[in-house]
Design a protein around this motif. Sequence first.
Motif, PDB file in Angstrom:
ATOM      1  N   LEU A 171       0.823  -1.213   0.000  1.00 29.80           N
ATOM      2  CA  LEU A 171       0.000   0.000   0.000  1.00 29.80           C
ATOM      3  C   LEU A 171       0.859   1.266   0.000  1.00 29.80           C
ATOM      4  O   LEU A 171       0.731   2.122   0.880  1.00 29.80           O
ATOM      5  N   PRO A 172       1.748   1.430  -0.977  1.00 29.87           N
ATOM      6  CA  PRO A 172       2.584   2.630  -1.004  1.00 29.87           C
ATOM      7  C   PRO A 172       1.740   3.881  -1.220  1.00 29.87           C
ATOM      8  O   PRO A 172       0.789   3.871  -2.004  1.00 29.87           O
ATOM      9  N   GLY A 173       2.063   4.935  -0.496  1.00 28.33           N
ATOM     10  CA  GLY A 173       1.358   6.202  -0.650  1.00 28.33           C
ATOM     11  C   GLY A 173       0.034   6.274   0.083  1.00 28.33           C
ATOM     12  O   GLY A 173      -0.686   7.259  -0.039  1.00 28.33           O
ATOM     13  N   VAL A 174      -0.297   5.248   0.882  1.00 27.65           N
ATOM     14  CA  VAL A 174      -1.567   5.242   1.613  1.00 27.65           C
ATOM     15  C   VAL A 174      -1.353   5.851   2.998  1.00 27.65           C
ATOM     16  O   VAL A 174      -0.387   5.534   3.690  1.00 27.65           O
ATOM     17  N   ARG A 175      -2.254   6.745   3.370  1.00 26.10           N
ATOM     18  CA  ARG A 175      -2.190   7.431   4.662  1.00 26.10           C
ATOM     19  C   ARG A 175      -2.516   6.453   5.790  1.00 26.10           C
ATOM     20  O   ARG A 175      -3.468   5.693   5.711  1.00 26.10           O
ATOM     21  N   ARG A 176      -1.713   6.498   6.864  1.00 23.08           N
ATOM     22  CA  ARG A 176      -1.941   5.680   8.060  1.00 23.08           C
ATOM     23  C   ARG A 176      -2.630   6.545   9.110  1.00 23.08           C
ATOM     24  O   ARG A 176      -1.987   7.041  10.018  1.00 23.08           O
ATOM     25  N   ASP A 177      -3.928   6.739   8.983  1.00 21.45           N
ATOM     26  CA  ASP A 177      -4.672   7.536   9.955  1.00 21.45           C
ATOM     27  C   ASP A 177      -6.080   6.984  10.079  1.00 21.45           C
ATOM     28  O   ASP A 177      -6.338   5.847   9.679  1.00 21.45           O
ATOM     29  N   ARG A 178      -7.002   7.784  10.599  1.00 23.30           N
ATOM     30  CA  ARG A 178      -8.380   7.316  10.805  1.00 23.30           C
ATOM     31  C   ARG A 178      -9.103   6.979   9.508  1.00 23.30           C
ATOM     32  O   ARG A 178     -10.106   6.277   9.517  1.00 23.30           O
ATOM     33  N   SER A 179      -8.602   7.475   8.375  1.00 17.82           N
ATOM     34  CA  SER A 179      -9.255   7.147   7.099  1.00 17.82           C
ATOM     35  C   SER A 179      -8.948   5.712   6.656  1.00 17.82           C
ATOM     36  O   SER A 179      -9.629   5.167   5.797  1.00 17.82           O
ATOM     37  N   PHE A 180      -7.932   5.085   7.255  1.00 18.10           N
ATOM     38  CA  PHE A 180      -7.543   3.722   6.894  1.00 18.10           C
ATOM     39  C   PHE A 180      -8.340   2.720   7.721  1.00 18.10           C
ATOM     40  O   PHE A 180      -8.483   2.880   8.932  1.00 18.10           O
ATOM     41  N   SER A 181      -8.853   1.685   7.059  1.00 19.32           N
ATOM     42  CA  SER A 181      -9.544   0.633   7.805  1.00 19.32           C
ATOM     43  C   SER A 181      -9.369  -0.720   7.118  1.00 19.32           C
ATOM     44  O   SER A 181      -9.126  -0.799   5.917  1.00 19.32           O
TER      45      SER A 181
END
Length: 113
Positions: free
Chosen positions: A26-36
């Motif tokens: 998952l390159p470039g994917v944000r690691r925050d509350r938007s991730f599930s």
Amino acid sequence: MQRIGLIIGTMDIAESEDSYLFQVSLPGVRRDRSFSCELDMNGEVVISGMIVTGEKMIHRLGEVFVRKTENLYQPSPFSLSFRLLGPIDLVQSNLNFGRDAIFEGVVKKQMNG
């Protein structure tokens, strides 16, 4: 000219006697509350979040950079899904999104007993 860039969602699935292991790039994917990551007992895995690469203006170290190439994904939401090889125990799972942009899950198989 051929467009090249990040490959999101490339994955591997492995199996042991009592568990499944999955690894998703998952390159470039944000690691925050938007991730599930959602799991269901039938082994369905749904991963979603925000891609944050590809911005036109990049602020780093007090400077503003203007992107001159466009090989990365544009900022946008994404979702992908896949099915493991059998039913799983939802209580026993270990999920980790590493700094190497690999999201990894180890989930126990549902044992009939």
